[in-house]
Design a protein around this motif. Sequence first.
Motif, mmCIF file in Angstrom:
data_model
loop_
_atom_site.group_PDB
_atom_site.id
_atom_site.type_symbol
_atom_site.label_atom_id
_atom_site.label_comp_id
_atom_site.label_asym_id
_atom_site.label_seq_id
_atom_site.Cartn_x
_atom_site.Cartn_y
_atom_site.Cartn_z
ATOM 1 N N GLU A 141 -34.382 11.219 15.542
ATOM 2 C CA GLU A 141 -35.740 11.015 15.582
ATOM 3 C C GLU A 141 -36.563 11.247 14.332
ATOM 4 O OE1 GLU A 141 -37.292 10.814 20.108
ATOM 5 O OE2 GLU A 141 -36.497 12.833 19.578
ATOM 6 N N ARG A 169 -38.019 6.245 15.891
ATOM 7 C CA ARG A 169 -39.285 6.949 16.287
ATOM 8 C C ARG A 169 -39.016 7.443 17.696
ATOM 9 N NH1 ARG A 169 -44.001 5.939 13.966
ATOM 10 N NH2 ARG A 169 -43.455 5.623 11.512
ATOM 11 N N LYS A 170 -38.369 6.872 18.647
ATOM 12 C CA LYS A 170 -38.043 7.316 19.815
ATOM 13 C C LYS A 170 -36.296 6.751 20.228
ATOM 14 C CE LYS A 170 -39.768 7.186 24.659
ATOM 15 N NZ LYS A 170 -40.400 6.778 25.479
ATOM 16 N N LYS A 171 -35.589 7.642 20.734
ATOM 17 C CA LYS A 171 -34.261 7.570 21.104
ATOM 18 C C LYS A 171 -34.132 6.545 22.136
ATOM 19 C CE LYS A 171 -32.180 11.914 19.456
ATOM 20 N NZ LYS A 171 -31.465 12.959 19.907
#
Length: 202
Positions: free
Chosen positions: A50, A36-38
């Motif tokens: 992502e 969802r978020k790097k």
Amino acid sequence: MGKKILITGATGMVGGALLELCLAEKGIEKIVSFVRKKQAIQHDIVEQVEVPDFMDLSAYNEHFENVDAIFYCIGVYSGAVPKDVFRKITVDYPVHFAKSIYARSPQATFCLLSGQGADRSEKSKIMFARDKGAAENQLATIGFAGFHSFRPGYIYPVKKRKEPNLMYTISRGLYPILKHLGANTSIPSDQLAQAMLSIGLN
């Protein structure tokens, strides 16, 4: 030629441990981590992708080619979200993800981080057991060369973390006792990750 691995949930306890093991595995040439978020990861063989919506994967088809193993470690704690959202995350997300990959890599092995008590009859009165069982049933029929479901009891976090709820805080404190109650009761996170990796690759 080295293997290509897909991982989901690499920001979590088990997925993170799996990612570390994959980086140390000489036979792996490419790791695609769906997040969802790097994360702040600097490694030549890791590509982070992502994904805002796991029900919309049409933009990622190139990553689903020539895959050898998939480690699906996304999950949500019971009671953390409404029932319909829990079902979506537990069943719909992994099944849609798996079908998207299967269309391009049917030879792959799919490894699911499920949970103790998963009920494949789907008749349990417990939502967790019923939905985990439904996910296993649907994934098992997709047709991958291999499908393996892992059903751990309490997972002891080898790396210290902020526990998600009171029950996990209590379980961590009781772990010295739990680990003597047998392998079906608990397992350290690194041992679970190693088991998943070994079976997924071999």
